[in-house]
Scaffold this motif. Sequence first.
Motif, PDB file in Angstrom:
ATOM      1  N   GLY A 156       0.791  -1.219   0.000  1.00 28.22           N
ATOM      2  CA  GLY A 156       0.000   0.000   0.000  1.00 28.22           C
ATOM      3  C   GLY A 156       0.823   1.269   0.000  1.00 28.22           C
ATOM      4  O   GLY A 156       0.283   2.383  -0.089  1.00 28.22           O
ATOM      5  N   ARG A 157       2.140   1.143   0.072  1.00 27.38           N
ATOM      6  CA  ARG A 157       2.996   2.320   0.112  1.00 27.38           C
ATOM      7  C   ARG A 157       2.965   3.076  -1.223  1.00 27.38           C
ATOM      8  O   ARG A 157       2.982   4.306  -1.255  1.00 27.38           O
ATOM      9  N   LEU A 158       2.916   2.312  -2.333  1.00 29.35           N
ATOM     10  CA  LEU A 158       2.854   2.959  -3.634  1.00 29.35           C
ATOM     11  C   LEU A 158       1.557   3.750  -3.784  1.00 29.35           C
ATOM     12  O   LEU A 158       1.550   4.874  -4.296  1.00 29.35           O
ATOM     13  N   ALA A 159       0.444   3.151  -3.329  1.00 27.69           N
ATOM     14  CA  ALA A 159      -0.849   3.830  -3.427  1.00 27.69           C
ATOM     15  C   ALA A 159      -0.855   5.117  -2.610  1.00 27.69           C
ATOM     16  O   ALA A 159      -1.397   6.141  -3.047  1.00 27.69           O
ATOM     17  N   ARG A 160      -0.252   5.080  -1.428  1.00 23.95           N
ATOM     18  CA  ARG A 160      -0.200   6.293  -0.619  1.00 23.95           C
ATOM     19  C   ARG A 160       0.697   7.334  -1.280  1.00 23.95           C
ATOM     20  O   ARG A 160       0.360   8.514  -1.340  1.00 23.95           O
ATOM     21  N   TYR A 161       1.830   6.888  -1.807  1.00 24.22           N
ATOM     22  CA  TYR A 161       2.758   7.799  -2.453  1.00 24.22           C
ATOM     23  C   TYR A 161       2.106   8.509  -3.646  1.00 24.22           C
ATOM     24  O   TYR A 161       2.274   9.710  -3.862  1.00 24.22           O
ATOM     25  N   GLN A 162       1.323   7.756  -4.419  1.00 25.82           N
ATOM     26  CA  GLN A 162       0.674   8.325  -5.602  1.00 25.82           C
ATOM     27  C   GLN A 162      -0.708   8.914  -5.314  1.00 25.82           C
ATOM     28  O   GLN A 162      -1.431   9.261  -6.239  1.00 25.82           O
ATOM     29  N   LEU A 163      -1.071   9.029  -4.029  1.00 27.09           N
ATOM     30  CA  LEU A 163      -2.307   9.708  -3.625  1.00 27.09           C
ATOM     31  C   LEU A 163      -3.545   9.046  -4.191  1.00 27.09           C
ATOM     32  O   LEU A 163      -4.506   9.717  -4.587  1.00 27.09           O
ATOM     33  N   HIS A 164      -3.558   7.706  -4.233  1.00 23.21           N
ATOM     34  CA  HIS A 164      -4.697   6.988  -4.798  1.00 23.21           C
ATOM     35  C   HIS A 164      -5.984   7.253  -4.019  1.00 23.21           C
ATOM     36  O   HIS A 164      -7.073   7.178  -4.586  1.00 23.21           O
ATOM     37  N   ALA A 165      -5.870   7.502  -2.713  1.00 23.39           N
ATOM     38  CA  ALA A 165      -7.069   7.669  -1.888  1.00 23.39           C
ATOM     39  C   ALA A 165      -7.941   8.823  -2.360  1.00 23.39           C
ATOM     40  O   ALA A 165      -9.134   8.859  -2.090  1.00 23.39           O
ATOM     41  N   SER A 166      -7.347   9.766  -3.063  1.00 22.86           N
ATOM     42  CA  SER A 166      -8.123  10.905  -3.561  1.00 22.86           C
ATOM     43  C   SER A 166      -9.048  10.505  -4.696  1.00 22.86           C
ATOM     44  O   SER A 166     -10.024  11.196  -4.975  1.00 22.86           O
ATOM     45  N   GLY A 167      -8.715   9.392  -5.368  1.00 18.90           N
ATOM     46  CA  GLY A 167      -9.465   9.019  -6.557  1.00 18.90           C
ATOM     47  C   GLY A 167      -9.233   9.972  -7.718  1.00 18.90           C
ATOM     48  O   GLY A 167      -9.841   9.824  -8.774  1.00 18.90           O
ATOM     49  N   TYR A 168      -8.394  10.974  -7.513  1.00 18.13           N
ATOM     50  CA  TYR A 168      -8.145  11.998  -8.526  1.00 18.13           C
ATOM     51  C   TYR A 168      -9.454  12.573  -9.050  1.00 18.13           C
ATOM     52  O   TYR A 168      -9.596  12.856 -10.231  1.00 18.13           O
ATOM     53  N   SER A 169     -10.396  12.731  -8.126  1.00 17.83           N
ATOM     54  CA  SER A 169     -11.733  13.188  -8.516  1.00 17.83           C
ATOM     55  C   SER A 169     -12.068  14.553  -7.949  1.00 17.83           C
ATOM     56  O   SER A 169     -13.193  15.033  -8.109  1.00 17.83           O
ATOM     57  N   ARG A 170     -11.113  15.189  -7.292  1.00 19.48           N
ATOM     58  CA  ARG A 170     -11.365  16.497  -6.686  1.00 19.48           C
ATOM     59  C   ARG A 170     -10.122  17.368  -6.798  1.00 19.48           C
ATOM     60  O   ARG A 170      -9.012  16.869  -6.965  1.00 19.48           O
ATOM     61  N   VAL A 171     -10.343  18.653  -6.698  1.00 18.49           N
ATOM     62  CA  VAL A 171      -9.214  19.585  -6.669  1.00 18.49           C
ATOM     63  C   VAL A 171      -8.426  19.329  -5.401  1.00 18.49           C
ATOM     64  O   VAL A 171      -8.997  19.189  -4.314  1.00 18.49           O
ATOM     65  N   MET A 172      -7.113  19.246  -5.513  1.00 17.52           N
ATOM     66  CA  MET A 172      -6.294  19.018  -4.322  1.00 17.52           C
ATOM     67  C   MET A 172      -4.908  19.627  -4.513  1.00 17.52           C
ATOM     68  O   MET A 172      -4.401  19.737  -5.630  1.00 17.52           O
ATOM     69  N   ASP A 173      -4.332  20.030  -3.376  1.00 17.92           N
ATOM     70  CA  ASP A 173      -2.954  20.488  -3.375  1.00 17.92           C
ATOM     71  C   ASP A 173      -2.054  19.258  -3.348  1.00 17.92           C
ATOM     72  O   ASP A 173      -2.242  18.362  -2.509  1.00 17.92           O
ATOM     73  N   VAL A 174      -1.094  19.202  -4.250  1.00 15.61           N
ATOM     74  CA  VAL A 174      -0.217  18.036  -4.359  1.00 15.61           C
ATOM     75  C   VAL A 174       1.240  18.471  -4.162  1.00 15.61           C
ATOM     76  O   VAL A 174       1.647  19.528  -4.649  1.00 15.61           O
ATOM     77  N   PRO A 175       2.038  17.674  -3.453  1.00 18.92           N
ATOM     78  CA  PRO A 175       3.454  18.026  -3.293  1.00 18.92           C
ATOM     79  C   PRO A 175       4.221  18.023  -4.607  1.00 18.92           C
ATOM     80  O   PRO A 175       5.061  18.890  -4.839  1.00 18.92           O
ATOM     81  N   VAL A 176       3.943  17.024  -5.475  1.00 23.55           N
ATOM     82  CA  VAL A 176       4.649  16.932  -6.753  1.00 23.55           C
ATOM     83  C   VAL A 176       3.626  16.705  -7.865  1.00 23.55           C
ATOM     84  O   VAL A 176       2.904  15.707  -7.847  1.00 23.55           O
TER      85      VAL A 176
END
Length: 296
Positions: A156-176
């Motif tokens: 699950g580390r890759l999923a957390r690193y790539q911010l999978h929990a967001s679903g990429y379905s909302r505006v969000m501030d991202v580190p990279v």
Amino acid sequence: MGAAAARASCCIVCGTAAPERIERLLLSLATASPHVLVYLVDDARHPGLAALAGRYGVHYRRQPDWPGHARIHNRVLREAAGAGSAYHLLLRPDIGLPVDAVARMVAYMEQHLDVGLLAPRVQGPDGRLVPMCSLLPGPLELLLGRCFPLLHRSSGRLARYQLHASGYSRVMDVPVPTACCLLMRMETLLRAGMFDERFLLRFDTVDLARRTARIARTVFVPHVTVVRDPAHVGGGWRVRSACWWRRCVSAWRYFNKWGWLHDGERDRINARALRQLGPAQGRQDGVIPAGTDVAG
């Protein structure tokens, strides 16, 4: 696109992409964004690209050696800034642009003056999401991703690193943000110091993003979607081997600059990003242990 569009520029570094792919991209830009100042950088000595650039009225820049994308982009950024560009788009040749993508990205930044970097949603040709944003990198995650990819994924580390929990379905501030299609506010770039030319292969964007975070926001927007098709960009085993070595050298330089196991700024930026995703992602007292995340 209006007044904002007239103050926008775009840089395409061609690499080994087929000229047909470049022409499709130029046609898309000419159709949807006729006032964007486009720079076409030929770093692979493709025959015919100069003529192609002339046909579409874009600026052709031949790069006889390969100093790295950071140096190439800085040269173009200085030229674009001198021409009055207020927004600058980095665009890989394997990206397909909808007709309104650039206009909508510029409009968002016009409405949100605190945003310095803006990344759209990226999907593959099959319509599936390609998670291209991430946390700031740490050496442990880089080692796991390179040497133990199955463990990296299953834990699950890759999923957390790539911010999978967001679903990429909302505006969000991202580190990279993704570097394959990235809109940048020129004023913010100049204040942040542009790209650090010591870094290659993603780490140049990672370094720029964390310096930008000190003065502006880096935002992902889901309502603008681009299509990435890496099949259009070639490269044999020699290219892949060279990229692997350059990535290792760049990672070494990056962690020497920012810190290996101890990087308080990385911890704070990553923890802030994870808190957006809810308590499940922001556990461990809201702080990511140093060395947890890496550039993919």
